[in-house]
Design a protein around this motif. Sequence first.
Motif, PDB file in Angstrom:
ATOM      1  N   ALA A 167      58.846  42.881 110.353  1.00 20.66           N
ATOM      2  CA  ALA A 167      57.874  41.887 109.862  1.00 20.66           C
ATOM      3  C   ALA A 167      56.536  42.568 109.532  1.00 20.66           C
ATOM      4  CB  ALA A 167      57.678  40.788 110.901  1.00 20.66           C
ATOM      5  N   ARG A 168      56.141  43.519 110.344  1.00 17.20           N
ATOM      6  CA  ARG A 168      54.882  44.236 110.070  1.00 17.20           C
ATOM      7  C   ARG A 168      54.993  45.060 108.796  1.00 17.20           C
ATOM      8  NH1 ARG A 168      53.378  46.066 116.301  1.00 17.20           N
ATOM      9  NH2 ARG A 168      52.076  44.240 116.759  1.00 17.20           N
ATOM     10  N   ALA A 169      56.127  45.745 108.627  1.00 13.54           N
ATOM     11  CA  ALA A 169      56.313  46.563 107.422  1.00 13.54           C
ATOM     12  C   ALA A 169      56.311  45.675 106.178  1.00 13.54           C
ATOM     13  CB  ALA A 169      57.625  47.354 107.524  1.00 13.54           C
ATOM     14  N   HIS A 170      56.905  44.499 106.299  1.00  8.44           N
ATOM     15  CA  HIS A 170      57.016  43.589 105.149  1.00  8.44           C
ATOM     16  C   HIS A 170      55.663  42.964 104.790  1.00  8.44           C
ATOM     17  CE1 HIS A 170      58.532  40.454 102.504  1.00  8.44           C
ATOM     18  NE2 HIS A 170      57.929  39.548 103.253  1.00  8.44           N
ATOM     19  N   THR A 171      54.899  42.544 105.794  1.00  9.77           N
ATOM     20  CA  THR A 171      53.671  41.787 105.513  1.00  9.77           C
ATOM     21  C   THR A 171      52.437  42.679 105.413  1.00  9.77           C
ATOM     22  OG1 THR A 171      53.309  41.469 107.891  1.00  9.77           O
ATOM     23  CG2 THR A 171      54.487  39.713 106.725  1.00  9.77           C
ATOM     24  N   GLY A 172      52.509  43.869 105.982  1.00  8.29           N
ATOM     25  CA  GLY A 172      51.302  44.705 106.058  1.00  8.29           C
ATOM     26  C   GLY A 172      50.293  44.147 107.052  1.00  8.29           C
ATOM     27  N   GLY A 249      43.897  33.683 113.355  1.00 10.62           N
ATOM     28  CA  GLY A 249      43.727  33.639 111.895  1.00 10.62           C
ATOM     29  C   GLY A 249      45.075  33.867 111.235  1.00 10.62           C
ATOM     30  N   ALA A 250      45.543  32.874 110.485  1.00 15.67           N
ATOM     31  CA  ALA A 250      46.888  32.948 109.905  1.00 15.67           C
ATOM     32  C   ALA A 250      47.096  34.220 109.088  1.00 15.67           C
ATOM     33  CB  ALA A 250      47.144  31.711 109.043  1.00 15.67           C
ATOM     34  N   SER A 251      46.050  34.671 108.394  1.00 11.62           N
ATOM     35  CA  SER A 251      46.227  35.818 107.496  1.00 11.62           C
ATOM     36  C   SER A 251      46.404  37.131 108.252  1.00 11.62           C
ATOM     37  CB  SER A 251      45.038  35.918 106.551  1.00 11.62           C
ATOM     38  OG  SER A 251      43.861  36.141 107.310  1.00 11.62           O
ATOM     39  N   ASN A 252      46.199  37.112 109.569  1.00 12.04           N
ATOM     40  CA  ASN A 252      46.416  38.321 110.362  1.00 12.04           C
ATOM     41  C   ASN A 252      47.787  38.366 111.019  1.00 12.04           C
ATOM     42  OD1 ASN A 252      43.752  39.378 109.988  1.00 12.04           O
ATOM     43  ND2 ASN A 252      43.030  37.755 111.368  1.00 12.04           N
ATOM     44  N   GLU A 280      57.496  25.599 108.591  1.00 18.17           N
ATOM     45  CA  GLU A 280      56.836  25.244 107.331  1.00 18.17           C
ATOM     46  C   GLU A 280      55.448  25.888 107.275  1.00 18.17           C
ATOM     47  OE1 GLU A 280      56.706  21.018 106.605  1.00 18.17           O
ATOM     48  OE2 GLU A 280      55.291  21.311 104.946  1.00 18.17           O
ATOM     49  N   TRP A 281      54.726  25.811 108.376  1.00 15.56           N
ATOM     50  CA  TRP A 281      53.392  26.402 108.420  1.00 15.56           C
ATOM     51  C   TRP A 281      53.472  27.929 108.217  1.00 15.56           C
ATOM     52  CZ3 TRP A 281      51.590  29.973 112.023  1.00 15.56           C
ATOM     53  CH2 TRP A 281      50.223  30.287 111.907  1.00 15.56           C
ATOM     54  N   ALA A 282      54.461  28.561 108.870  1.00 15.36           N
ATOM     55  CA  ALA A 282      54.618  30.016 108.724  1.00 15.36           C
ATOM     56  C   ALA A 282      54.835  30.359 107.251  1.00 15.36           C
ATOM     57  CB  ALA A 282      55.783  30.509 109.580  1.00 15.36           C
ATOM     58  N   HIS A 283      55.696  29.605 106.594  1.00  9.56           N
ATOM     59  CA  HIS A 283      55.991  29.907 105.193  1.00  9.56           C
ATOM     60  C   HIS A 283      54.797  29.642 104.286  1.00  9.56           C
ATOM     61  CE1 HIS A 283      60.628  30.062 105.643  1.00  9.56           C
ATOM     62  NE2 HIS A 283      60.001  31.068 106.199  1.00  9.56           N
ATOM     63  N   ASP A 284      54.026  28.616 104.596  1.00 10.71           N
ATOM     64  CA  ASP A 284      52.826  28.334 103.797  1.00 10.71           C
ATOM     65  C   ASP A 284      51.815  29.469 103.906  1.00 10.71           C
ATOM     66  OD1 ASP A 284      53.863  25.949 103.035  1.00 10.71           O
ATOM     67  OD2 ASP A 284      52.675  24.721 104.415  1.00 10.71           O
ATOM     68  N   ASN A 285      51.942  30.269 104.982  1.00  9.53           N
ATOM     69  CA  ASN A 285      50.939  31.304 105.246  1.00  9.53           C
ATOM     70  C   ASN A 285      51.493  32.723 105.161  1.00  9.53           C
ATOM     71  OD1 ASN A 285      48.270  29.894 106.147  1.00  9.53           O
ATOM     72  ND2 ASN A 285      49.933  28.702 107.052  1.00  9.53           N
ATOM     73  N   GLY A 286      52.669  32.871 104.548  1.00  9.58           N
ATOM     74  CA  GLY A 286      53.229  34.214 104.361  1.00  9.58           C
ATOM     75  C   GLY A 286      53.599  34.916 105.655  1.00  9.58           C
ATOM     76  N   ILE A 287      53.915  34.118 106.679  1.00  3.61           N
ATOM     77  CA  ILE A 287      54.241  34.670 108.000  1.00  3.61           C
ATOM     78  C   ILE A 287      55.763  34.668 108.190  1.00  3.61           C
ATOM     79  CG2 ILE A 287      54.049  34.215 110.495  1.00  3.61           C
ATOM     80  CD1 ILE A 287      51.272  32.877 109.778  1.00  3.61           C
TER      81      ILE A 287
END
Length: 478
Positions: A167-172, A249-252, A280-287
């Motif tokens: 997940a870390r490699a994918h999202t940065g 913070g969702a973006s982190n 749903e929230w995770a997907h809305d936030n690229g998580i």
Amino acid sequence: MTQTETHRQTATQEGPAAHDGLVLQEAPRGGPGLPQERRLVTEVPGPRSRALAARRSAAVSHAVGSSMPFYAAAAGGGVVVDVDGNSFIDLGSGIAVTSVGASAPRVVEAVGEQVAQFTHTCFMVTPYDGYVAVAEALNEITPGDFEKRTALFTSGAEAVENAVKIARAHTGRTGVVVFDHAYHGRTNLTMAMTAKNMPYKEGFGPFATDVHRAPLSYPFRDGVDLEGNPVDGPAAAARAIAVIEKQVGASNVACVVVEPVQGEGGFIVPAEGFLPALLEWAHDNGIVFVADEVQSGFARTGAMFACEHEGIVPDLVTTAKGIAGGLPLSGVTGRAEIMDAPVVGGLGGTYGGNPVACAAALAALATVREDGLLERATALGELMTTRLRALAARDPRVGDVRGRGAMMAVELVEPGTHVPDAALAGRVAKEAAQRGVMVLTCGTFGNVLRFLPSLAMGDELLSEAFDVLDEVFAGAAA
Ligand code: PLZ
């Protein structure tokens, strides 16, 4: 007694001769011939187990614990036979591992054949088809009809740890969100992800950073919100999301990791709607949404994966325990674009996807399918629910009955309150073992009895185990 004397005494007791009035004609053997019965022929623990305990005390780190005081000689179907010839009805399955049994015929045969071919080459050196076949099978049976990939490892903790790496490699991003009462393993990263300090984390810090804990949905203990309404699934999700957004913070956040039915934390089934809202929230936030199905997966709950009960499709699923009929194997399965994100060579391990474990996994899956074990998990669950609800109706110390399929539990409390009664759970488990039934405890407060029979167990044996539990609850021990 010196160590040498202990060993000498043990050697005598381990001989084939009679001791303490017990004659073992021959060592019990696992497999289809193992009698499916509760049978006590010595006190528990018997003399051979006591001798082994003395040897163990001198040889094995005292930091390693065991729930049961007796030593295994054979196991299969729904029983464990100890070295003194006692046969116990097993409601723990080695912590949700031997769902197909501990000597399931297809697994035994497949393992034997594979061992004779080769035990190991290392998939990172010389690959083999068993690994590929297990990956194909996991891609097929996990929720979601998109393109998937799988990577195999050895333990559940390793699977969870690798899901985070992926997940870390994918999202940065680096943040990891986990929940109250969670259990994800005992390695450094997974200790940070596991909630309970004692005994898993005590004295073992410092722990990995950037792991954040959010409140779970825990219907028995959630109570009401500020307006007096019960905290339902969506409300519990909103509460968790608010904590994550404000504190992390969702973006982190790289990933949210959640057990769809919590295992060690107390077999907590989140209220309906909690998991879908979180996803749903995770997907809305690229998580990346990771379902840790290490304990709840592979037919245990009456579905292949517990996520299916709410129709949610995680991005990644971690599996272990039940998938290989008792051999050590784990996996991360999920969306191809996420699974392929780490650099080539970034995932692996000497033993990951060992060929013997892969052969066992394919045989375990064939057993689930051909023996109808999904249906059996549901049927066993119904039987247990009926028995446990009847117990709760007459015994006010049973505060909650919960679970899914053959993953059931009771939470024990002081009557009329929500005050956890861990001592009672301990006494019941101990007394049940004395009477030939193995029951495991769990829960943040240590007050949960969990029931995880092998899916190969018959109704009669399971009913007998619950008759014994009724006696224990009614009797002096409780
Ligand atoms: N994720 C959901 O249940 C293992 C551990 C018992 P390993 N649970 C039993 C103990 O005291 O060690 C588990 C789990 C969930 C991950 C794990 C970790 O799996 O194979 O024990 O590493």
